[in-house]
Design a protein around this motif. Structure first.
Motif, mmCIF file in Angstrom:
data_model
loop_
_atom_site.group_PDB
_atom_site.id
_atom_site.type_symbol
_atom_site.label_atom_id
_atom_site.label_comp_id
_atom_site.label_asym_id
_atom_site.label_seq_id
_atom_site.Cartn_x
_atom_site.Cartn_y
_atom_site.Cartn_z
ATOM 1 N N ALA A 96 -13.076 -6.915 7.069
ATOM 2 C CA ALA A 96 -13.314 -6.544 5.666
ATOM 3 C C ALA A 96 -13.398 -5.020 5.524
ATOM 4 O O ALA A 96 -12.926 -4.453 4.536
ATOM 5 C CB ALA A 96 -14.600 -7.197 5.160
ATOM 6 N N LEU A 97 -13.970 -4.367 6.523
ATOM 7 C CA LEU A 97 -14.116 -2.915 6.509
ATOM 8 C C LEU A 97 -12.775 -2.213 6.732
ATOM 9 O O LEU A 97 -12.514 -1.155 6.179
ATOM 10 C CB LEU A 97 -15.114 -2.510 7.603
ATOM 11 C CG LEU A 97 -15.611 -1.074 7.642
ATOM 12 C CD1 LEU A 97 -16.350 -0.713 6.355
ATOM 13 C CD2 LEU A 97 -16.528 -0.888 8.852
ATOM 14 N N HIS A 98 -11.921 -2.827 7.558
ATOM 15 C CA HIS A 98 -10.627 -2.219 7.911
ATOM 16 C C HIS A 98 -9.611 -3.353 8.125
ATOM 17 O O HIS A 98 -9.428 -3.814 9.258
ATOM 18 C CB HIS A 98 -10.793 -1.372 9.170
ATOM 19 C CG HIS A 98 -9.590 -0.558 9.531
ATOM 20 N ND1 HIS A 98 -9.088 0.425 8.722
ATOM 21 C CD2 HIS A 98 -8.781 -0.597 10.615
ATOM 22 C CE1 HIS A 98 -8.020 0.975 9.298
ATOM 23 N NE2 HIS A 98 -7.815 0.361 10.444
ATOM 24 N N PRO A 99 -8.984 -3.843 7.041
ATOM 25 C CA PRO A 99 -8.135 -5.033 7.138
ATOM 26 C C PRO A 99 -7.040 -4.970 8.204
ATOM 27 O O PRO A 99 -6.689 -5.989 8.794
ATOM 28 C CB PRO A 99 -7.535 -5.155 5.728
ATOM 29 C CG PRO A 99 -8.570 -4.534 4.843
ATOM 30 C CD PRO A 99 -9.138 -3.391 5.646
ATOM 31 N N ARG A 100 -6.514 -3.780 8.477
ATOM 32 C CA ARG A 100 -5.448 -3.682 9.489
ATOM 33 C C ARG A 100 -5.956 -3.998 10.897
ATOM 34 O O ARG A 100 -5.160 -4.181 11.811
ATOM 35 C CB ARG A 100 -4.809 -2.289 9.466
ATOM 36 C CG ARG A 100 -3.849 -2.119 8.305
ATOM 37 C CD ARG A 100 -3.058 -0.853 8.459
ATOM 38 N NE ARG A 100 -3.910 0.277 8.774
ATOM 39 C CZ ARG A 100 -4.037 1.366 8.043
ATOM 40 N NH1 ARG A 100 -3.352 1.505 6.944
ATOM 41 N NH2 ARG A 100 -4.837 2.340 8.404
ATOM 42 N N ALA A 101 -7.279 -4.066 11.072
ATOM 43 C CA ALA A 101 -7.841 -4.394 12.386
ATOM 44 C C ALA A 101 -7.749 -5.885 12.701
ATOM 45 O O ALA A 101 -8.027 -6.292 13.834
ATOM 46 C CB ALA A 101 -9.293 -3.932 12.473
ATOM 47 N N LEU A 102 -7.330 -6.697 11.731
ATOM 48 C CA LEU A 102 -7.282 -8.148 11.928
ATOM 49 C C LEU A 102 -6.516 -8.534 13.188
ATOM 50 O O LEU A 102 -6.975 -9.363 13.974
ATOM 51 C CB LEU A 102 -6.644 -8.823 10.710
ATOM 52 C CG LEU A 102 -6.373 -10.325 10.843
ATOM 53 C CD1 LEU A 102 -7.687 -11.084 11.000
ATOM 54 C CD2 LEU A 102 -5.597 -10.843 9.656
ATOM 55 N N ARG A 103 -5.364 -7.930 13.399
ATOM 56 C CA ARG A 103 -4.493 -8.341 14.501
ATOM 57 C C ARG A 103 -5.074 -8.027 15.879
ATOM 58 O O ARG A 103 -4.621 -8.590 16.875
ATOM 59 C CB ARG A 103 -3.106 -7.718 14.329
ATOM 60 C CG ARG A 103 -3.093 -6.213 14.384
ATOM 61 C CD ARG A 103 -1.728 -5.627 14.024
ATOM 62 N NE ARG A 103 -0.656 -6.154 14.845
ATOM 63 C CZ ARG A 103 0.444 -6.723 14.354
ATOM 64 N NH1 ARG A 103 0.611 -6.867 13.066
ATOM 65 N NH2 ARG A 103 1.383 -7.163 15.172
ATOM 66 N N LYS A 104 -6.064 -7.152 15.959
ATOM 67 C CA LYS A 104 -6.595 -6.753 17.269
ATOM 68 C C LYS A 104 -8.087 -7.042 17.428
ATOM 69 O O LYS A 104 -8.730 -6.530 18.336
ATOM 70 C CB LYS A 104 -6.335 -5.262 17.504
ATOM 71 C CG LYS A 104 -6.983 -4.330 16.482
ATOM 72 C CD LYS A 104 -6.617 -2.876 16.744
ATOM 73 C CE LYS A 104 -7.158 -1.954 15.678
ATOM 74 N NZ LYS A 104 -6.760 -0.559 15.896
ATOM 75 N N THR A 105 -8.653 -7.876 16.530
ATOM 76 C CA THR A 105 -10.089 -8.148 16.536
ATOM 77 C C THR A 105 -10.347 -9.618 16.859
ATOM 78 O O THR A 105 -9.800 -10.502 16.202
ATOM 79 C CB THR A 105 -10.716 -7.777 15.179
ATOM 80 O OG1 THR A 105 -10.418 -6.400 14.899
ATOM 81 C CG2 THR A 105 -12.221 -7.952 15.199
#
Length: 194
Positions: A96-105
């Protein structure tokens, strides 16, 4: 040997679970080109590691010095090659804080499940990665591609219990849960010899 890159570990206060995991990853990946840091979604900024986690880390010979809790900010997620969270809620908060982090979280348990029987060195992701691509980024891409191939854990099975403000038994449970997942994750994060 290929560099591992930057790994970010997240929990709530950044004083119990994420410092334990940060310091264990540093210890187990010692001698590799890796940066392991941690932060909290509601950090007790500047605080030291909680005594229960210090004791648990001491029991496995990990270094606990020089720690200060940090608040999670988008730049940390942007800079990380791989993000590991203590719970599914932390994963959601990070994305939610950094949507582009989805793929690596990933939660620790999810990541362990996704890399368990993966041929990382022989993967298309490894073949396509340039020589400067951090190995943690390759691991994250392989894990992401395997989502849906394994039944996802429930939060009860996936989340590392929070021992904050509780007894030494709660810290024992936390460290046992983390230690049960660590070997798979550390093996996956160790780059193949070229």
């Amino acid at each position: 040997m290929r560099r591992i890159g930057r790994i970010l570990v997240i929990c709530t206060g950044n004083v119990c679970r994420s410092p334990y995991l940060e310091r264990r990853l540093r210890q187990l990946l010692c001698g590799q080109d890796v940066v392991v840091e941690s932060a909290g979604t509601r950090a007790l900024v500047g605080a030291d590691i909680e005594p229960g986690s210090v004791a648990a880390l001491g029991a496995v010979g990990a270094d606990t010095t020089g720690f200060a809790s940090r608040q999670l900010v988008p730049a940390m997620l942007d800079e990380a090659d791989l993000v590991i969270t203590a719970t599914q809620k932390h994963r959601g908060d990070a994305v939610a804080l950094h949507p582009r982090a989805l793929r690596k979280t990933f939660t620790l348990g999810e990541l362990a499940d996704l890399v368990r029987d993966a041929d990382l060195a022989g993967s298309p992701e490894a073949a396509q990665a340039g020589p400067d691509t951090p190995w943690a980024a390759v691991v994250g891409e392989v894990a992401r591609g395997r989502r849906g191939l394994h039944p996802a854990r429930s939060a009860d099975e996936s989340d590392i219990p929070d021992p904050y403000g509780r007894s030494s038994a709660a810290y024992d449970l936390m460290s046992t849960e983390i230690e049960s997942q660590l070997p798979l994750v550390v093996a996956a994060l160790t780059p193949p010899r070229s």
